[in-house]
Design a protein around this motif. Sequence first.
Motif, PDB file in Angstrom:
ATOM      1  N   THR A  76       6.598  -6.608   0.608  1.00  0.00           N
ATOM      2  CA  THR A  76       5.284  -6.254   0.080  1.00  0.00           C
ATOM      3  C   THR A  76       5.449  -5.425  -1.187  1.00  0.00           C
ATOM      4  O   THR A  76       6.246  -4.481  -1.212  1.00  0.00           O
ATOM      5  CB  THR A  76       4.485  -5.417   1.103  1.00  0.00           C
ATOM      6  OG1 THR A  76       4.362  -6.186   2.303  1.00  0.00           O
ATOM      7  CG2 THR A  76       3.106  -5.074   0.588  1.00  0.00           C
ATOM      8  N   PHE A  77       4.699  -5.775  -2.214  1.00  0.00           N
ATOM      9  CA  PHE A  77       4.764  -5.010  -3.456  1.00  0.00           C
ATOM     10  C   PHE A  77       3.807  -3.815  -3.355  1.00  0.00           C
ATOM     11  O   PHE A  77       2.601  -4.000  -3.215  1.00  0.00           O
ATOM     12  CB  PHE A  77       4.386  -5.886  -4.653  1.00  0.00           C
ATOM     13  CG  PHE A  77       4.583  -5.195  -5.972  1.00  0.00           C
ATOM     14  CD1 PHE A  77       5.851  -5.037  -6.507  1.00  0.00           C
ATOM     15  CD2 PHE A  77       3.498  -4.689  -6.666  1.00  0.00           C
ATOM     16  CE1 PHE A  77       6.035  -4.385  -7.714  1.00  0.00           C
ATOM     17  CE2 PHE A  77       3.674  -4.030  -7.879  1.00  0.00           C
ATOM     18  CZ  PHE A  77       4.942  -3.886  -8.407  1.00  0.00           C
ATOM     19  N   PRO A  78       4.330  -2.589  -3.430  1.00  0.00           N
ATOM     20  CA  PRO A  78       3.500  -1.384  -3.298  1.00  0.00           C
ATOM     21  C   PRO A  78       2.836  -1.013  -4.635  1.00  0.00           C
ATOM     22  O   PRO A  78       3.266  -0.081  -5.314  1.00  0.00           O
ATOM     23  CB  PRO A  78       4.513  -0.329  -2.860  1.00  0.00           C
ATOM     24  CG  PRO A  78       5.793  -0.767  -3.523  1.00  0.00           C
ATOM     25  CD  PRO A  78       5.750  -2.279  -3.525  1.00  0.00           C
ATOM     26  N   MET A  79       1.800  -1.754  -4.992  1.00  0.00           N
ATOM     27  CA  MET A  79       1.177  -1.601  -6.302  1.00  0.00           C
ATOM     28  C   MET A  79       0.776  -0.156  -6.602  1.00  0.00           C
ATOM     29  O   MET A  79       1.073   0.351  -7.679  1.00  0.00           O
ATOM     30  CB  MET A  79      -0.032  -2.526  -6.433  1.00  0.00           C
ATOM     31  CG  MET A  79      -0.726  -2.424  -7.779  1.00  0.00           C
ATOM     32  SD  MET A  79       0.271  -3.003  -9.161  1.00  0.00           S
ATOM     33  CE  MET A  79      -0.289  -4.679  -9.233  1.00  0.00           C
ATOM     34  N   ALA A  80       0.111   0.511  -5.684  1.00  0.00           N
ATOM     35  CA  ALA A  80      -0.340   1.882  -5.941  1.00  0.00           C
ATOM     36  C   ALA A  80       0.846   2.806  -6.201  1.00  0.00           C
ATOM     37  O   ALA A  80       0.804   3.636  -7.113  1.00  0.00           O
ATOM     38  CB  ALA A  80      -1.180   2.394  -4.777  1.00  0.00           C
ATOM     39  N   GLY A 116      -5.678  -1.953  -2.605  1.00  0.00           N
ATOM     40  CA  GLY A 116      -5.505  -2.485  -1.269  1.00  0.00           C
ATOM     41  C   GLY A 116      -6.190  -1.666  -0.200  1.00  0.00           C
ATOM     42  O   GLY A 116      -6.208  -2.047   0.967  1.00  0.00           O
ATOM     43  N   ASP A 117      -6.766  -0.533  -0.589  1.00  0.00           N
ATOM     44  CA  ASP A 117      -7.438   0.321   0.390  1.00  0.00           C
ATOM     45  C   ASP A 117      -8.948   0.105   0.426  1.00  0.00           C
ATOM     46  O   ASP A 117      -9.664   0.790   1.136  1.00  0.00           O
ATOM     47  CB  ASP A 117      -7.131   1.796   0.121  1.00  0.00           C
ATOM     48  CG  ASP A 117      -7.557   2.245  -1.272  1.00  0.00           C
ATOM     49  OD1 ASP A 117      -8.182   1.453  -2.012  1.00  0.00           O
ATOM     50  OD2 ASP A 117      -7.251   3.402  -1.622  1.00  0.00           O
TER      51      ASP A 117
END
Length: 140
Positions: A76-80, A116-117
């Motif tokens: 998973t790419f943790p964008m934030a 994503g939130d």
Amino acid sequence: MTRSLPLRLAFGAALLPVVLAACLPLAKKVPTGAEDFATYCAACHGDAGKGDGPMADTLDKRPADLTRISAKNHGTFPMARVMSKIWGYARTPDGVVMPQFAPLLEGEKMVLFDSGDGIQTPTPLRLVQLGEYVRDMQAK
């Protein structure tokens, strides 16, 4: 030979838009994520983001391989988290020498971004574009 007042007014009215356009500031082109990466990141992280840029060997700590972020995060790419690191908010005392990108974004265009939130947060467009560019370079 003198010109009549109506002719002068018509000529002046025709020139007014040209004069006003010359006085207005030119619209500033927003760099793409790829352009910002090439300008601010590639010297250390390399053109492909593998941590092998021309400045990499001069640093005490090798730059991160940006193509492996998702792999190191269970796919998973943790964008934030990535955008926070780029922005300069997520600083750790581990000797990271990455410069902060935040000062470059002052006064820049903002967009609503959901990391994503489910919360739409005003975020600088260039930061979103750079995060998306790094996301798109993940090893397949």
